[in-house]
Write a protein that holds these residues in place. Structure first.
Motif, short mmCIF file in Angstrom:
data_model
loop_
_atom_site.label_atom_id
_atom_site.label_comp_id
_atom_site.label_asym_id
_atom_site.label_seq_id
_atom_site.Cartn_x
_atom_site.Cartn_y
_atom_site.Cartn_z
N PRO B 9 0.96 -1.32 0.22
CA PRO B 9 0.06 0.00 -0.17
C PRO B 9 0.83 1.27 0.18
CG PRO B 9 0.03 -1.02 2.23
CD PRO B 9 0.66 -1.87 1.29
N ILE B 10 2.14 1.15 0.05
CA ILE B 10 2.99 2.63 0.07
C ILE B 10 2.65 3.22 -0.89
CG2 ILE B 10 5.14 3.70 0.39
CD1 ILE B 10 5.89 0.93 1.76
N GLY B 11 2.42 2.69 -2.24
CA GLY B 11 2.18 3.17 -3.67
C GLY B 11 3.09 4.49 -3.98
N LYS B 12 4.31 4.18 -3.83
CA LYS B 12 5.48 5.07 -4.23
C LYS B 12 6.29 4.51 -5.23
CE LYS B 12 9.34 7.66 -1.94
NZ LYS B 12 9.17 9.00 -2.86
N ALA B 13 6.68 5.00 -6.37
CA ALA B 13 7.33 4.68 -7.49
C ALA B 13 8.87 4.47 -6.85
CB ALA B 13 7.43 5.91 -8.48
N PRO B 14 9.48 3.30 -7.56
CA PRO B 14 10.87 3.07 -7.22
C PRO B 14 11.78 4.06 -7.21
CG PRO B 14 9.82 1.34 -8.63
CD PRO B 14 8.84 2.59 -8.42
N MET B 15 12.80 4.16 -6.42
CA MET B 15 13.69 4.94 -6.25
C MET B 15 15.16 4.55 -6.72
SD MET B 15 12.85 7.00 -2.92
CE MET B 15 14.20 8.28 -2.95
N GLU B 16 16.02 5.24 -7.53
CA GLU B 16 17.54 4.60 -7.53
C GLU B 16 18.21 5.67 -6.93
OE1 GLU B 16 18.33 3.89 -11.91
OE2 GLU B 16 17.37 1.89 -11.26
N MET B 17 19.37 5.12 -6.19
CA MET B 17 20.18 6.06 -5.62
C MET B 17 21.70 5.29 -5.50
SD MET B 17 18.62 5.27 -1.71
CE MET B 17 17.14 5.70 -2.08
N GLU B 18 22.86 6.03 -4.95
CA GLU B 18 24.02 5.81 -4.70
C GLU B 18 24.03 5.07 -3.13
OE1 GLU B 18 26.06 5.06 -6.68
OE2 GLU B 18 25.50 6.02 -8.42
N ALA B 19 24.51 4.11 -2.70
CA ALA B 19 24.34 3.71 -1.11
C ALA B 19 25.35 2.64 -1.02
CB ALA B 19 22.97 3.29 -0.99
N SER B 20 26.10 2.61 -0.18
CA SER B 20 27.15 1.32 0.19
C SER B 20 26.86 0.77 1.27
CB SER B 20 28.55 2.17 0.43
OG SER B 20 28.66 3.07 1.44
N ALA B 23 22.48 1.99 6.08
CA ALA B 23 22.42 2.95 6.69
C ALA B 23 22.27 4.10 5.86
CB ALA B 23 23.68 3.15 7.64
N ASP B 24 22.93 4.21 4.56
CA ASP B 24 22.89 5.02 3.64
C ASP B 24 21.41 5.29 2.89
OD1 ASP B 24 25.72 5.52 3.90
OD2 ASP B 24 26.05 4.40 2.23
N VAL B 25 20.78 4.22 3.03
CA VAL B 25 19.59 4.18 2.45
C VAL B 25 18.52 4.72 3.41
CG1 VAL B 25 17.47 2.50 1.66
CG2 VAL B 25 19.88 2.07 1.07
N ALA B 26 18.71 4.28 4.60
CA ALA B 26 18.02 5.05 5.69
C ALA B 26 17.97 6.41 5.65
CB ALA B 26 18.35 4.46 7.22
N THR B 27 19.28 7.08 5.61
CA THR B 27 19.34 8.42 5.51
C THR B 27 18.78 9.22 4.36
OG1 THR B 27 21.52 7.91 6.84
CG2 THR B 27 21.22 10.28 5.41
N ARG B 28 18.82 8.51 3.14
CA ARG B 28 18.22 9.14 2.02
C ARG B 28 16.72 9.17 2.16
NH1 ARG B 28 15.83 11.14 -1.12
NH2 ARG B 28 15.94 11.31 -3.39
N LEU B 29 16.12 8.05 2.64
CA LEU B 29 14.66 7.73 2.57
C LEU B 29 14.17 8.78 3.67
CD1 LEU B 29 13.98 3.61 2.19
CD2 LEU B 29 14.33 5.68 0.53
N LYS B 30 14.64 8.91 4.65
CA LYS B 30 14.10 9.86 5.76
C LYS B 30 13.85 11.15 4.99
CE LYS B 30 16.71 7.49 9.40
NZ LYS B 30 17.26 7.56 10.50
N GLU B 31 14.50 11.51 4.11
CA GLU B 31 14.34 12.93 3.37
C GLU B 31 13.01 13.12 2.75
OE1 GLU B 31 17.60 13.19 0.85
OE2 GLU B 31 19.11 13.29 2.40
#
Lengths: 144, 73, 144, 73
Positions: B9-20, B23-31
Protein backbone atom coordinates in the motif's frame (compact mmCIF):
# COMPACT_ATOMS: atom_id res chain seq x y z
CA UNK A 1 2.58 -23.00 -2.95
CA UNK A 2 -0.36 -21.95 -5.09
CA UNK A 3 -1.52 -18.40 -5.89
CA UNK A 4 -4.84 -17.74 -7.59
CA UNK A 5 -6.49 -14.63 -9.01
CA UNK A 6 -9.71 -14.28 -7.01
CA UNK A 7 -11.43 -16.73 -4.62
CA UNK A 8 -10.08 -20.22 -4.03
CA UNK A 9 -11.85 -23.40 -5.13
CA UNK A 10 -11.59 -24.81 -1.62
CA UNK A 11 -13.08 -28.25 -2.36
CA UNK A 12 -10.77 -28.81 -5.32
CA UNK A 13 -7.71 -27.80 -3.29
CA UNK A 14 -8.69 -29.90 -0.25
CA UNK A 15 -9.38 -32.96 -2.38
CA UNK A 16 -6.28 -32.64 -4.53
CA UNK A 17 -4.00 -32.29 -1.49
CA UNK A 18 -5.72 -35.33 0.07
CA UNK A 19 -5.06 -37.32 -3.12
CA UNK A 20 -1.45 -36.11 -3.37
CA UNK A 21 -0.65 -37.57 0.05
CA UNK A 22 -2.99 -40.58 -0.15
CA UNK A 23 -0.09 -43.07 -0.18
CA UNK A 24 2.35 -41.06 1.99
CA UNK A 25 1.26 -42.80 5.19
CA UNK A 26 0.39 -39.65 7.13
CA UNK A 27 -2.07 -40.22 9.96
CA UNK A 28 -3.20 -36.60 10.37
CA UNK A 29 -4.25 -34.00 7.78
CA UNK A 30 -5.28 -30.59 9.12
CA UNK A 31 -6.30 -27.87 6.67
CA UNK A 32 -7.06 -24.31 7.69
CA UNK A 33 -9.61 -22.51 5.49
CA UNK A 34 -9.86 -18.73 5.73
CA UNK A 35 -13.11 -17.19 4.51
CA UNK A 36 -14.01 -13.51 4.10
CA UNK A 37 -16.48 -12.42 6.78
CA UNK A 38 -19.27 -9.97 6.07
CA UNK A 39 -18.49 -7.11 8.45
CA UNK A 40 -18.09 -3.37 8.40
CA UNK A 41 -20.06 -3.11 5.11
CA UNK A 42 -17.31 -4.54 2.96
CA UNK A 43 -18.06 -6.10 -0.44
CA UNK A 44 -14.82 -7.99 -0.58
CA UNK A 45 -11.26 -8.05 0.67
CA UNK A 46 -8.44 -7.58 -1.81
CA UNK A 47 -4.84 -8.81 -1.57
CA UNK A 48 -1.43 -7.81 -2.90
CA UNK A 49 1.25 -10.50 -2.69
CA UNK A 50 4.99 -10.15 -3.10
CA UNK A 51 5.69 -13.62 -4.44
CA UNK A 52 9.51 -13.94 -4.27
CA UNK A 53 9.62 -13.38 -0.51
CA UNK A 54 6.45 -15.40 0.09
CA UNK A 55 8.06 -18.31 -1.75
CA UNK A 56 11.17 -18.09 0.47
CA UNK A 57 9.03 -17.89 3.58
CA UNK A 58 7.13 -20.97 2.43
CA UNK A 59 10.31 -22.86 1.48
CA UNK A 60 11.65 -22.32 4.99
CA UNK A 61 8.44 -23.72 6.45
CA UNK A 62 8.70 -26.77 4.20
CA UNK A 63 12.15 -27.37 5.71
CA UNK A 64 10.88 -26.92 9.27
CA UNK A 65 8.00 -29.34 8.56
CA UNK A 66 10.34 -31.87 6.94
CA UNK A 67 12.52 -31.88 10.08
CA UNK A 68 9.37 -32.96 11.97
CA UNK A 69 8.50 -35.64 9.40
CA UNK A 70 5.62 -33.47 8.19
CA UNK A 71 4.52 -31.57 5.08
CA UNK A 72 2.95 -28.10 4.74
CA UNK A 73 0.92 -26.76 1.82
CA UNK A 74 -0.67 -23.42 1.10
CA UNK A 75 -2.85 -21.57 -1.38
CA UNK A 76 -3.73 -17.86 -1.38
CA UNK A 77 -5.80 -15.49 -3.46
CA UNK A 78 -4.58 -12.33 -5.22
CA UNK A 79 -6.92 -9.44 -5.97
CA UNK A 80 -10.55 -9.26 -4.90
CA UNK A 81 -12.19 -12.01 -2.83
CA UNK A 82 -15.93 -11.43 -2.19
CA UNK A 83 -17.59 -11.88 1.20
CA UNK A 84 -18.28 -15.58 2.06
CA UNK A 85 -15.66 -16.88 -0.35
CA UNK A 86 -12.18 -18.07 0.65
CA UNK A 87 -8.82 -16.34 0.29
CA UNK A 88 -6.53 -18.76 2.08
CA UNK A 89 -6.08 -22.49 2.57
CA UNK A 90 -3.07 -23.98 4.30
CA UNK A 91 -2.54 -27.50 5.55
CA UNK A 92 -0.29 -29.82 7.49
CA UNK A 93 0.17 -33.55 6.99
CA UNK A 94 2.06 -35.53 9.62
CA UNK A 95 2.36 -39.10 10.86
CA UNK A 96 0.96 -38.21 14.30
CA UNK A 97 -1.70 -35.82 15.54
CA UNK A 98 0.33 -33.88 18.17
CA UNK A 99 2.88 -32.68 15.62
CA UNK A 100 0.09 -31.79 13.18
CA UNK A 101 -1.93 -29.80 15.74
CA UNK A 102 1.10 -27.82 16.91
CA UNK A 103 2.44 -27.26 13.41
CA UNK A 104 -0.81 -25.92 11.91
CA UNK A 105 -1.02 -23.40 14.76
CA UNK A 106 2.58 -22.20 14.38
CA UNK A 107 2.35 -22.18 10.56
CA UNK A 108 -0.87 -20.13 10.45
CA UNK A 109 0.29 -17.67 13.12
CA UNK A 110 3.65 -17.06 11.42
CA UNK A 111 1.81 -16.69 8.12
CA UNK A 112 -0.32 -13.92 9.63
CA UNK A 113 2.76 -12.19 11.05
CA UNK A 114 5.33 -12.61 8.28
CA UNK A 115 3.89 -13.55 4.90
CA UNK A 116 4.35 -10.55 2.55
CA UNK A 117 0.67 -10.08 1.77
CA UNK A 118 -1.30 -6.83 2.07
CA UNK A 119 -5.01 -6.70 2.70
CA UNK A 120 -7.50 -4.06 1.59
CA UNK A 121 -11.18 -3.59 2.36
CA UNK A 122 -13.27 -3.12 -0.76
CA UNK A 123 -16.10 -0.63 -0.24
CA UNK A 124 -18.07 0.99 -3.05
CA UNK A 125 -15.51 -0.50 -5.43
CA UNK A 126 -12.61 1.26 -3.65
CA UNK A 127 -9.59 -0.46 -2.07
CA UNK A 128 -8.74 0.76 1.46
CA UNK A 129 -5.58 -0.61 3.13
CA UNK A 130 -6.56 -2.59 6.27
CA UNK A 131 -3.92 -0.81 8.33
CA UNK A 132 -5.56 -1.40 11.73
CA UNK A 133 -5.56 -5.18 11.19
CA UNK A 134 -2.02 -5.35 9.77
CA UNK A 135 1.13 -6.38 11.65
CA UNK A 136 4.66 -5.03 11.14
CA UNK A 137 6.89 -7.93 10.02
CA UNK A 138 9.77 -9.16 12.18
CA UNK A 139 12.58 -6.62 12.00
CA UNK A 140 10.38 -3.63 11.14
CA UNK A 141 11.68 -0.13 11.84
CA UNK A 142 15.22 -0.85 10.65
CA UNK A 143 15.37 2.26 8.47
CA UNK A 144 13.52 4.61 10.85
CA UNK B 1 23.45 2.54 -8.13
CA UNK B 2 20.93 0.54 -6.16
CA UNK B 3 17.17 0.43 -6.50
CA UNK B 4 14.62 0.84 -3.70
CA UNK B 5 11.07 -0.43 -4.24
CA UNK B 6 8.00 0.13 -2.08
CA UNK B 7 5.63 -2.79 -1.71
CA UNK B 8 1.90 -3.09 -1.09
CA UNK B 9 0.00 0.00 0.00
CA UNK B 10 2.91 2.47 0.15
CA UNK B 11 2.18 3.40 -3.45
CA UNK B 12 5.46 5.18 -4.15
CA UNK B 13 7.43 4.74 -7.39
CA UNK B 14 10.82 2.96 -7.11
CA UNK B 15 13.88 5.15 -6.42
CA UNK B 16 17.44 4.74 -7.62
CA UNK B 17 20.31 5.98 -5.46
CA UNK B 18 23.98 5.64 -4.58
CA UNK B 19 24.37 3.76 -1.27
CA UNK B 20 27.11 1.56 0.16
CA UNK B 21 25.19 0.30 3.20
CA UNK B 22 21.58 0.14 4.36
CA UNK B 23 22.36 3.02 6.71
CA UNK B 24 22.89 5.18 3.61
CA UNK B 25 19.48 4.08 2.33
CA UNK B 26 17.89 4.99 5.68
CA UNK B 27 19.45 8.47 5.55
CA UNK B 28 18.18 9.04 2.03
CA UNK B 29 14.64 7.71 2.67
CA UNK B 30 14.21 9.88 5.78
CA UNK B 31 14.37 12.87 3.46
CA UNK B 32 11.14 11.71 1.76
CA UNK B 33 8.25 13.25 3.67
CA UNK B 34 5.69 10.80 2.24
CA UNK B 35 7.62 7.95 3.93
CA UNK B 36 7.65 9.47 7.41
CA UNK B 37 4.54 7.57 8.48
CA UNK B 38 5.89 4.29 7.06
CA UNK B 39 9.55 3.74 7.94
CA UNK B 40 9.16 2.83 11.62
CA UNK B 41 6.76 0.02 10.79
CA UNK B 42 8.35 -1.32 7.62
CA UNK B 43 10.65 -4.33 7.27
CA UNK B 44 13.43 -4.51 4.69
CA UNK B 45 14.60 -7.08 2.14
CA UNK B 46 17.78 -7.09 0.08
CA UNK B 47 17.44 -8.95 -3.21
CA UNK B 48 14.37 -10.71 -1.78
CA UNK B 49 16.02 -11.85 1.44
CA UNK B 50 14.84 -10.27 4.70
CA UNK B 51 17.61 -8.23 6.39
CA UNK B 52 17.95 -6.79 9.86
CA UNK B 53 21.31 -4.99 10.04
CA UNK B 54 21.95 -1.39 8.99
CA UNK B 55 25.63 -2.14 8.30
CA UNK B 56 24.64 -4.57 5.50
CA UNK B 57 26.84 -3.68 2.53
CA UNK B 58 25.29 -2.92 -0.85
CA UNK B 59 26.73 -3.33 -4.33
CA UNK B 60 25.85 -1.98 -7.73
CA UNK B 61 22.53 -3.40 -8.98
CA UNK B 62 21.22 -4.41 -5.55
CA UNK B 63 17.50 -4.16 -4.97
CA UNK B 64 16.11 -3.08 -1.58
CA UNK B 65 12.41 -3.71 -0.83
CA UNK B 66 10.40 -1.85 1.80
CA UNK B 67 7.64 -4.02 3.28
CA UNK B 68 4.79 -2.36 5.21
CA UNK B 69 2.65 -4.18 7.84
CA UNK B 70 1.13 -7.37 6.49
CA UNK B 71 -2.18 -9.18 6.85
CA UNK B 72 -2.49 -12.32 4.77
CA UNK B 73 -5.16 -14.94 5.22
CA UNK C 1 -22.46 -36.28 14.62
CA UNK C 2 -22.19 -38.84 11.85
CA UNK C 3 -21.29 -42.53 12.16
CA UNK C 4 -20.52 -44.66 9.11
CA UNK C 5 -19.92 -48.35 8.57
CA UNK C 6 -16.40 -48.54 7.13
CA UNK C 7 -14.14 -45.78 5.74
CA UNK C 8 -15.30 -42.17 5.51
CA UNK C 9 -15.89 -40.33 2.24
CA UNK C 10 -13.65 -37.49 3.38
CA UNK C 11 -14.18 -35.21 0.37
CA UNK C 12 -17.96 -35.49 0.61
CA UNK C 13 -17.92 -34.73 4.34
CA UNK C 14 -15.48 -31.80 4.00
CA UNK C 15 -17.47 -30.26 1.16
CA UNK C 16 -20.88 -30.75 2.75
CA UNK C 17 -19.75 -29.15 6.03
CA UNK C 18 -18.27 -26.25 4.05
CA UNK C 19 -21.60 -25.79 2.26
CA UNK C 20 -23.61 -26.08 5.50
CA UNK C 21 -21.75 -23.10 6.98
CA UNK C 22 -21.27 -21.15 3.74
CA UNK C 23 -23.55 -18.32 4.89
CA UNK C 24 -22.80 -18.52 8.63
CA UNK C 25 -20.10 -15.84 8.44
CA UNK C 26 -17.34 -17.92 10.02
CA UNK C 27 -13.83 -16.78 9.12
CA UNK C 28 -11.98 -19.99 10.02
CA UNK C 29 -12.78 -23.65 9.20
CA UNK C 30 -10.33 -26.24 10.51
CA UNK C 31 -11.01 -29.91 9.82
CA UNK C 32 -8.91 -32.72 11.27
CA UNK C 33 -8.72 -35.84 9.09
CA UNK C 34 -7.46 -39.07 10.69
CA UNK C 35 -6.17 -41.72 8.28
CA UNK C 36 -5.08 -45.30 9.02
CA UNK C 37 -1.31 -45.63 8.77
CA UNK C 38 0.36 -48.74 7.37
CA UNK C 39 2.43 -49.97 10.29
CA UNK C 40 3.09 -53.14 12.22
CA UNK C 41 1.73 -55.28 9.33
CA UNK C 42 -1.89 -54.35 9.92
CA UNK C 43 -4.48 -54.68 7.14
CA UNK C 44 -6.94 -52.32 8.76
CA UNK C 45 -8.03 -50.89 12.06
CA UNK C 46 -11.49 -51.71 13.37
CA UNK C 47 -13.69 -49.70 15.73
CA UNK C 48 -16.46 -50.35 18.24
CA UNK C 49 -18.50 -47.29 19.24
CA UNK C 50 -20.92 -46.88 22.12
CA UNK C 51 -23.18 -44.33 20.53
CA UNK C 52 -25.36 -43.06 23.46
CA UNK C 53 -22.34 -41.84 25.46
CA UNK C 54 -20.53 -40.58 22.36
CA UNK C 55 -23.60 -38.51 21.51
CA UNK C 56 -23.64 -36.98 25.02
CA UNK C 57 -19.90 -36.27 24.82
CA UNK C 58 -20.44 -34.57 21.46
CA UNK C 59 -23.49 -32.60 22.67
CA UNK C 60 -21.39 -31.20 25.53
CA UNK C 61 -18.73 -30.10 23.04
CA UNK C 62 -21.36 -28.39 20.90
CA UNK C 63 -22.34 -26.38 24.00
CA UNK C 64 -18.70 -25.49 24.77
CA UNK C 65 -18.19 -24.41 21.15
CA UNK C 66 -21.40 -22.38 21.13
CA UNK C 67 -20.22 -20.47 24.21
CA UNK C 68 -17.19 -19.43 22.13
CA UNK C 69 -19.32 -18.46 19.11
CA UNK C 70 -18.06 -21.55 17.31
CA UNK C 71 -19.40 -24.85 15.90
CA UNK C 72 -17.93 -28.36 16.07
CA UNK C 73 -18.70 -31.30 13.79
CA UNK C 74 -17.55 -34.88 13.71
CA UNK C 75 -17.77 -38.11 11.73
CA UNK C 76 -16.36 -41.51 12.69
CA UNK C 77 -16.20 -44.99 11.19
CA UNK C 78 -17.53 -48.20 12.76
CA UNK C 79 -16.05 -51.60 11.88
CA UNK C 80 -13.06 -52.14 9.60
CA UNK C 81 -11.16 -49.24 8.04
CA UNK C 82 -8.35 -50.34 5.67
CA UNK C 83 -4.87 -48.83 5.69
CA UNK C 84 -4.67 -45.43 3.89
CA UNK C 85 -8.39 -44.74 4.28
CA UNK C 86 -9.92 -42.45 6.91
CA UNK C 87 -11.74 -43.32 10.12
CA UNK C 88 -12.24 -39.88 11.63
CA UNK C 89 -13.03 -36.32 10.56
CA UNK C 90 -13.78 -33.57 13.01
CA UNK C 91 -13.96 -29.82 12.42
CA UNK C 92 -14.31 -26.43 14.00
CA UNK C 93 -15.87 -23.31 12.49
CA UNK C 94 -15.38 -19.99 14.24
CA UNK C 95 -15.44 -16.29 13.45
CA UNK C 96 -11.74 -15.87 14.27
CA UNK C 97 -8.66 -18.04 13.83
CA UNK C 98 -7.33 -18.06 17.43
CA UNK C 99 -10.51 -19.62 18.83
CA UNK C 100 -10.57 -22.14 15.96
CA UNK C 101 -6.93 -23.20 16.42
CA UNK C 102 -7.31 -23.68 20.17
CA UNK C 103 -10.68 -25.39 19.90
CA UNK C 104 -9.66 -27.99 17.31
CA UNK C 105 -6.70 -28.93 19.52
CA UNK C 106 -8.80 -29.30 22.68
CA UNK C 107 -11.63 -31.06 20.81
CA UNK C 108 -9.36 -33.65 19.16
CA UNK C 109 -7.37 -34.31 22.35
CA UNK C 110 -10.49 -34.78 24.47
CA UNK C 111 -11.91 -37.01 21.75
CA UNK C 112 -8.84 -39.24 21.98
CA UNK C 113 -9.10 -39.36 25.78
CA UNK C 114 -12.85 -39.62 26.38
CA UNK C 115 -14.86 -40.66 23.33
CA UNK C 116 -16.24 -44.18 23.96
CA UNK C 117 -14.59 -45.82 20.95
CA UNK C 118 -12.42 -48.94 21.00
CA UNK C 119 -9.75 -49.65 18.43
CA UNK C 120 -8.53 -53.02 17.16
CA UNK C 121 -5.68 -53.95 14.84
CA UNK C 122 -6.78 -56.25 12.04
CA UNK C 123 -4.14 -58.84 11.15
CA UNK C 124 -4.81 -61.95 9.08
CA UNK C 125 -8.47 -61.10 9.38
CA UNK C 126 -8.36 -61.16 13.21
CA UNK C 127 -9.29 -58.25 15.50
CA UNK C 128 -6.74 -57.54 18.27
CA UNK C 129 -7.61 -54.86 20.88
CA UNK C 130 -5.07 -51.99 20.62
CA UNK C 131 -4.57 -51.99 24.39
CA UNK C 132 -1.11 -50.35 24.35
CA UNK C 133 -2.48 -47.32 22.46
CA UNK C 134 -5.67 -46.97 24.50
CA UNK C 135 -6.29 -44.50 27.33
CA UNK C 136 -8.40 -45.06 30.46
CA UNK C 137 -11.25 -42.52 30.41
CA UNK C 138 -11.57 -39.80 33.06
CA UNK C 139 -12.72 -41.43 36.30
CA UNK C 140 -11.39 -44.90 35.53
CA UNK C 141 -10.73 -47.31 38.41
CA UNK C 142 -13.92 -46.38 40.31
CA UNK C 143 -14.92 -50.02 40.84
CA UNK C 144 -11.41 -51.43 41.51
CA UNK D 1 -32.45 -55.75 39.90
CA UNK D 2 -29.96 -53.71 37.91
CA UNK D 3 -28.05 -54.67 34.77
CA UNK D 4 -24.29 -54.37 34.22
CA UNK D 5 -22.96 -54.38 30.67
CA UNK D 6 -19.36 -54.62 29.49
CA UNK D 7 -18.40 -52.48 26.49
CA UNK D 8 -15.83 -52.83 23.73
CA UNK D 9 -13.13 -55.47 24.11
CA UNK D 10 -14.11 -56.85 27.53
CA UNK D 11 -16.28 -59.42 25.79
CA UNK D 12 -18.29 -60.48 28.81
CA UNK D 13 -22.04 -61.09 28.71
CA UNK D 14 -24.22 -58.62 30.68
CA UNK D 15 -24.93 -59.47 34.32
CA UNK D 16 -28.05 -58.82 36.42
CA UNK D 17 -27.72 -58.27 40.16
CA UNK D 18 -29.26 -56.72 43.25
CA UNK D 19 -27.36 -53.53 44.18
CA UNK D 20 -28.38 -50.35 45.99
CA UNK D 21 -25.19 -48.35 45.28
CA UNK D 22 -22.23 -48.54 42.90
CA UNK D 23 -20.17 -49.80 45.85
CA UNK D 24 -22.36 -52.92 45.84
CA UNK D 25 -21.64 -53.36 42.12
CA UNK D 26 -17.90 -53.03 42.78
CA UNK D 27 -18.05 -55.72 45.46
CA UNK D 28 -19.92 -58.09 43.17
CA UNK D 29 -17.67 -57.49 40.11
CA UNK D 30 -14.49 -58.06 42.10
CA UNK D 31 -15.66 -61.66 42.52
CA UNK D 32 -15.40 -62.18 38.75
CA UNK D 33 -11.86 -63.35 38.02
CA UNK D 34 -12.07 -62.44 34.30
CA UNK D 35 -12.57 -58.77 35.30
CA UNK D 36 -9.51 -58.53 37.55
CA UNK D 37 -7.33 -57.13 34.73
CA UNK D 38 -10.01 -54.61 33.72
CA UNK D 39 -11.59 -52.90 36.72
CA UNK D 40 -8.73 -50.58 37.65
CA UNK D 41 -8.66 -49.07 34.16
CA UNK D 42 -12.39 -48.95 33.41
CA UNK D 43 -14.71 -45.97 33.70
CA UNK D 44 -18.39 -46.30 34.65
CA UNK D 45 -21.66 -44.92 33.29
CA UNK D 46 -25.12 -45.09 34.86
CA UNK D 47 -27.94 -45.05 32.31
CA UNK D 48 -25.46 -43.60 29.75
CA UNK D 49 -24.19 -40.79 31.99
CA UNK D 50 -20.58 -40.98 33.22
CA UNK D 51 -20.39 -41.32 37.03
CA UNK D 52 -17.53 -40.97 39.45
CA UNK D 53 -18.91 -41.66 42.94
CA UNK D 54 -19.22 -45.09 44.59
CA UNK D 55 -22.09 -43.88 46.81
CA UNK D 56 -24.27 -43.26 43.74
CA UNK D 57 -27.66 -44.82 44.50
CA UNK D 58 -29.19 -47.35 42.13
CA UNK D 59 -32.84 -48.20 41.54
CA UNK D 60 -34.63 -51.11 39.94
CA UNK D 61 -34.02 -51.21 36.18
CA UNK D 62 -30.84 -49.11 36.20
CA UNK D 63 -28.16 -49.94 33.68
CA UNK D 64 -24.46 -49.69 34.60
CA UNK D 65 -21.89 -49.68 31.77
CA UNK D 66 -18.23 -50.60 32.20
CA UNK D 67 -16.00 -48.71 29.72
CA UNK D 68 -12.45 -49.98 29.09
CA UNK D 69 -9.59 -47.74 27.80
CA UNK D 70 -10.53 -45.94 24.58
CA UNK D 71 -8.76 -44.99 21.38
CA UNK D 72 -10.94 -43.28 18.82
CA UNK D 73 -9.65 -41.44 15.77
Amino acid sequence: MELYDGPLDVKEIFGRWLDEEAESNYGAYIPFVGTIRAEDDIEALSFDIYEPILQKWFDEWQEKAKALGAVVKMAHARGDVPVHTSSYVSAVFSPKRRVALELIDAFVEDFKANAPIWKYDVKNGKRIYAEDRSTPMDGSGLLA
Amino acid sequence: MIKVEFLGPIGKAPMEMEASTLADVATRLKEESELSAWLDKCAVALNDTMVNDLTTKLKDGDRVSILPPVCGG
